[in-house]
Design an enzyme around this catalytic site. Structure first.
Site, short mmCIF file in Angstrom:
data_model
loop_
_atom_site.label_atom_id
_atom_site.label_comp_id
_atom_site.label_asym_id
_atom_site.label_seq_id
_atom_site.Cartn_x
_atom_site.Cartn_y
_atom_site.Cartn_z
N TYR A 48 -1.81 -0.54 11.08
CA TYR A 48 -1.97 -1.19 9.77
C TYR A 48 -0.78 -0.86 8.87
O TYR A 48 -0.11 -1.75 8.33
CB TYR A 48 -3.28 -0.74 9.10
CG TYR A 48 -3.31 -1.04 7.61
CD1 TYR A 48 -3.37 -2.35 7.14
CD2 TYR A 48 -3.24 -0.01 6.66
CE1 TYR A 48 -3.37 -2.63 5.78
CE2 TYR A 48 -3.24 -0.28 5.30
CZ TYR A 48 -3.31 -1.60 4.86
OH TYR A 48 -3.29 -1.88 3.51
N LYS A 68 2.23 -3.26 7.34
CA LYS A 68 2.51 -3.45 5.91
C LYS A 68 3.96 -3.04 5.60
O LYS A 68 4.66 -3.68 4.82
CB LYS A 68 1.53 -2.63 5.05
CG LYS A 68 0.08 -3.10 5.07
CD LYS A 68 -0.13 -4.49 4.47
CE LYS A 68 0.06 -4.56 2.98
NZ LYS A 68 -0.33 -5.89 2.44
N THR A 82 0.82 -1.21 0.00
CA THR A 82 0.00 0.00 0.00
C THR A 82 0.85 1.26 0.00
O THR A 82 2.00 1.25 0.46
CB THR A 82 -0.90 0.00 1.26
OG1 THR A 82 -1.51 1.27 1.40
CG2 THR A 82 -0.10 -0.27 2.53
N ASP A 83 0.26 2.36 -0.45
CA ASP A 83 0.97 3.64 -0.40
C ASP A 83 1.07 4.18 1.03
O ASP A 83 1.84 5.10 1.31
CB ASP A 83 0.31 4.69 -1.31
CG ASP A 83 -1.14 5.02 -0.95
OD1 ASP A 83 -1.67 4.40 0.00
OD2 ASP A 83 -1.73 5.90 -1.61
N GLU A 84 0.28 3.60 1.95
CA GLU A 84 0.29 4.13 3.33
C GLU A 84 1.63 3.94 4.02
O GLU A 84 1.90 4.59 5.03
CB GLU A 84 -0.82 3.46 4.17
CG GLU A 84 -2.19 3.74 3.61
CD GLU A 84 -3.32 3.57 4.62
OE1 GLU A 84 -3.05 3.45 5.83
OE2 GLU A 84 -4.47 3.57 4.19
P1 NAD Z 1 -9.73 -7.24 2.23
O1 NAD Z 1 -9.75 -6.97 3.68
O2 NAD Z 1 -10.95 -6.95 1.41
O3 NAD Z 1 -9.39 -8.79 1.96
C1 NAD Z 1 -8.38 -9.46 2.67
C2 NAD Z 1 -8.54 -10.96 2.42
O4 NAD Z 1 -7.49 -11.63 3.14
C3 NAD Z 1 -9.87 -11.53 2.93
O5 NAD Z 1 -10.41 -12.42 1.97
C4 NAD Z 1 -9.48 -12.28 4.21
O6 NAD Z 1 -10.34 -13.38 4.48
C5 NAD Z 1 -8.05 -12.72 3.86
N1 NAD Z 1 -7.25 -12.95 5.08
C6 NAD Z 1 -7.12 -12.12 6.14
N2 NAD Z 1 -6.31 -12.68 7.08
C7 NAD Z 1 -5.91 -13.89 6.57
C8 NAD Z 1 -5.07 -14.93 7.05
N3 NAD Z 1 -4.49 -14.85 8.26
N4 NAD Z 1 -4.87 -16.01 6.27
C9 NAD Z 1 -5.47 -16.12 5.05
N5 NAD Z 1 -6.30 -15.17 4.55
C10 NAD Z 1 -6.52 -14.06 5.30
O7 NAD Z 1 -8.46 -6.47 1.66
P2 NAD Z 1 -8.25 -5.71 0.28
O8 NAD Z 1 -8.74 -4.33 0.42
O9 NAD Z 1 -8.72 -6.56 -0.83
O10 NAD Z 1 -6.64 -5.65 0.25
C11 NAD Z 1 -5.88 -6.71 -0.28
C12 NAD Z 1 -4.41 -6.37 -0.19
O11 NAD Z 1 -4.15 -5.17 -0.91
C13 NAD Z 1 -3.92 -6.12 1.24
O12 NAD Z 1 -2.63 -6.65 1.36
C14 NAD Z 1 -3.90 -4.60 1.36
O13 NAD Z 1 -2.93 -4.19 2.27
C15 NAD Z 1 -3.53 -4.21 -0.07
N6 NAD Z 1 -4.00 -2.89 -0.52
C16 NAD Z 1 -5.31 -2.52 -0.35
C17 NAD Z 1 -5.73 -1.30 -0.85
C18 NAD Z 1 -7.17 -0.84 -0.72
O14 NAD Z 1 -7.49 0.30 -1.04
N7 NAD Z 1 -8.09 -1.69 -0.30
C19 NAD Z 1 -4.83 -0.43 -1.47
C20 NAD Z 1 -3.48 -0.84 -1.61
C21 NAD Z 1 -3.09 -2.08 -1.13
O1 DAU Z 2 -4.11 4.02 0.55
C1 DAU Z 2 -4.35 2.65 0.48
C2 DAU Z 2 -5.18 2.21 1.66
O2 DAU Z 2 -6.49 2.70 1.46
C3 DAU Z 2 -5.19 0.69 1.85
O3 DAU Z 2 -3.90 0.25 2.14
C4 DAU Z 2 -6.14 0.29 2.99
O4 DAU Z 2 -6.23 -1.12 3.06
C5 DAU Z 2 -7.51 0.87 2.68
O5 DAU Z 2 -8.38 0.59 3.75
C6 DAU Z 2 -7.43 2.37 2.45
O6 DAU Z 2 -7.11 3.07 3.69
P1 DAU Z 2 -7.82 4.44 4.09
O7 DAU Z 2 -7.72 4.61 5.56
O8 DAU Z 2 -7.36 5.56 3.25
O9 DAU Z 2 -9.34 4.09 3.62
P2 DAU Z 2 -10.76 4.31 4.33
O10 DAU Z 2 -11.79 3.92 3.31
O11 DAU Z 2 -10.83 3.68 5.67
O12 DAU Z 2 -10.82 5.88 4.53
C7 DAU Z 2 -10.69 6.78 3.46
C8 DAU Z 2 -10.72 8.19 4.02
O13 DAU Z 2 -12.04 8.45 4.54
C9 DAU Z 2 -9.77 8.41 5.18
O14 DAU Z 2 -9.24 9.73 5.11
C10 DAU Z 2 -10.65 8.25 6.41
C11 DAU Z 2 -11.99 8.78 5.93
N1 DAU Z 2 -13.19 8.15 6.56
C12 DAU Z 2 -13.27 6.78 6.54
C13 DAU Z 2 -14.35 6.14 7.11
C14 DAU Z 2 -14.44 4.63 7.11
C15 DAU Z 2 -14.20 8.92 7.12
O15 DAU Z 2 -14.13 10.17 7.10
N2 DAU Z 2 -15.27 8.29 7.69
C16 DAU Z 2 -15.38 6.93 7.72
O16 DAU Z 2 -16.38 6.42 8.28
#
Ligand code: NAD
Ligand code: DAU
Length: 350
Positions: free
Chosen positions: A156, A160, A131-133
């Site tokens: 988190y 990562k 992730t970019d975080e």
């Molecule tokens: P998600 O939470 O939707 O899915 C995670 C999956 O991993 C689920 O199916 C869960 O059951 C599985 N999982 C969790 N713990 C596990 C374990 N111990 N063993 C096996 N499986 C397990 O997540 P996502 O949003 O699809 O993110 C997927 C990946 O991409 C993550 O590594 C996250 O850090 C990365 N990522 C997410 C975003 C975003 O915006 N969502 C952005 C950049 C990177």
């Molecule tokens: O940047 C990549 C990341 O983006 C991934 O690595 C993470 O897995 C993914 O969850 C996401 O993280 P964020 O914290 O940016 O996403 P989230 O959807 O939780 O929140 C987006 C923005 O909105 C953040 O600034 C927090 C704000 N927010 C979020 C929620 C859930 C609110 O203001 N209210 C809310 O209820």
């Protein structure tokens, strides 16, 4: 036939990656290893579950012996590792699960790959999805580049960052053929409604308050999930061992502006008068350690491997809202049970 292990493919991004690979590469066998936590849902893969080149395995990456035996049994050629605890708010509440899955789980996978590949790395690949975080928070200007120093702020993002460091360490120390990508915020179908966009679409539909953290001034760089999956495909096939690629949409939105777009689109699709749901906006206590701004520079990926986002944001949001409106059953199934308890704990007393 190439055997590819995709971890976390029952989750949001993983399901889109698995679908792309199963359909596009009939000569690959895709193994989806997932623990099926609250975020994992096999409904996300209904359309590919009967394909001959797809197998689901339920398992936990934190179980090192299980992972090693699985590697020995299937002798995977490659891993695309997405399994993770992924929600920042949950990591603030319960960091330990993030440490176990994101750090220990990743090391278990690295160890299993190292043991079974045993130095025979030709044709092998360990792709770590990050992730970019990990780069921390930007001020009003500037971008994250592949060589930006890590500066994570939440449990988190720290977990990562830690896993990224370990993946690189296994490359530098043992020569493991790894590759890493760091992507910005994804949105689209199948995202669990704890994350901003699906949570707010659901709440607007149900006339529930929209809990905006702080003043809603934080900025995120949004990418349609299918574009992320396509970037992973391109990097998996075209990147070199040891490389890192940033993935992002050059699509920055202040939360409050994005929320107003969501309100406009959902109200229109529900036949409500413009602005009907503005009253749902509720400013609540800010997230602890809330990063101000993320913005990815993806020039390397665009220039070296020719990837670019396929969708304009307006189109992506239309598709996303349509998907949630047309998949009420999916929403109801994932928001029943424990979700209610989570929601009450997270937002009940804000
Ligand atoms: P998600 O939470 O939707 O899915 C995670 C999956 O991993 C689920 O199916 C869960 O059951 C599985 N999982 C969790 N713990 C596990 C374990 N111990 N063993 C096996 N499986 C397990 O997540 P996502 O949003 O699809 O993110 C997927 C990946 O991409 C993550 O590594 C996250 O850090 C990365 N990522 C997410 C975003 C975003 O915006 N969502 C952005 C950049 C990177
Ligand atoms: O940047 C990549 C990341 O983006 C991934 O690595 C993470 O897995 C993914 O969850 C996401 O993280 P964020 O914290 O940016 O996403 P989230 O959807 O939780 O929140 C987006 C923005 O909105 C953040 O600034 C927090 C704000 N927010 C979020 C929620 C859930 C609110 O203001 N209210 C809310 O209820």
């Amino acid at each position: 036939m190439k055997k590819i292990l995709i971890t976390g493919a029952a989750g949001f991004i993983g399901s889109h990656v698995a679908r792309l690979f199963v359909n596009k590469y009939p000569d690959y066998h895709i193994y989806n290893l997932d623990k099926l936590t609250y975020a994992g849902n096999l409904e996300n893969l209904k359309d590919i579950e009967h394909k001959p080149n797809y197998t689901f395995i339920k398992g936990d990456i934190v179980d090192g012996n299980f992972m090693l035996e699985l590697f020995k049994q299937h002798r995977f050629d490659a891993v695309i590792h997405l399994a993770a605890e992924s929600h920042v708010d949950r990591s603030i509440d319960k960091p330990m699960e993030f440490i176990m899955t994101n750090i220990v789980g990743t090391v278990n996978l690295l160890n299993a790959a190292k043991a079974v590949w045993d130095g025979q790395y030709k044709g092998k690949r360990f792709y770590h999805v990050s992730t970019d975080e990990v780069y921390g928070s930007l001020g009003e200007e500037g971008y994250f580049y592949e060589d930006t120093a890590y500066d994570p702020h939440s449990p988190y993002s720290a977990s990562k960052a830690s896993s990224d460091h370990l993946v690189r360490a296994y490359h530098d120390t043992y020569g493991l053929p790894v590759i890493i990508s760091n992507c910005s915020n994804n949105y689209g179908p199948n995202q669990f409604p704890e994350k901003l966009i699906p949570l707010f679409i659901n709440n607007i539909c149900n006339n529930k308050p929209l809990p905006v953290y702080g003043k809603g001034e934080n900025v995120r760089d949004w990418l349609y999930v299918v574009d992320h999956a396509q970037a992973i495909d391109v990097i998996f096939h075209g990147g070199e061992n040891g490389e890192t690629f940033n993935i992002g949409g050059h699509n920055e939105w202040k939360n409050i502006d994005l929320i107003r777009v969501l309100i406009r689109v959902v109200d229109r699709k529900l036949g409500r008068a413009p602005g009907t749901s503005d009253k749902l906006i509720t400013f609540v206590t800010d997230r602890a350690g809330h990063d101000l701004r993320y913005a990815i520079d993806s020039t390397k990926l665009q220039q070296k491997l020719g990837w670019k986002p396929s969708l304009q944001f307006e189109k992506g949001i239309e598709l996303t809202v349509d998907w949630y409106l047309n998949n009420q059953e999916w929403l109801e199934s994932v928001t029943s049970g424990n979700y209610q308890k989570y929601y009450e704990e997270m937002y009940g007393n804000r």
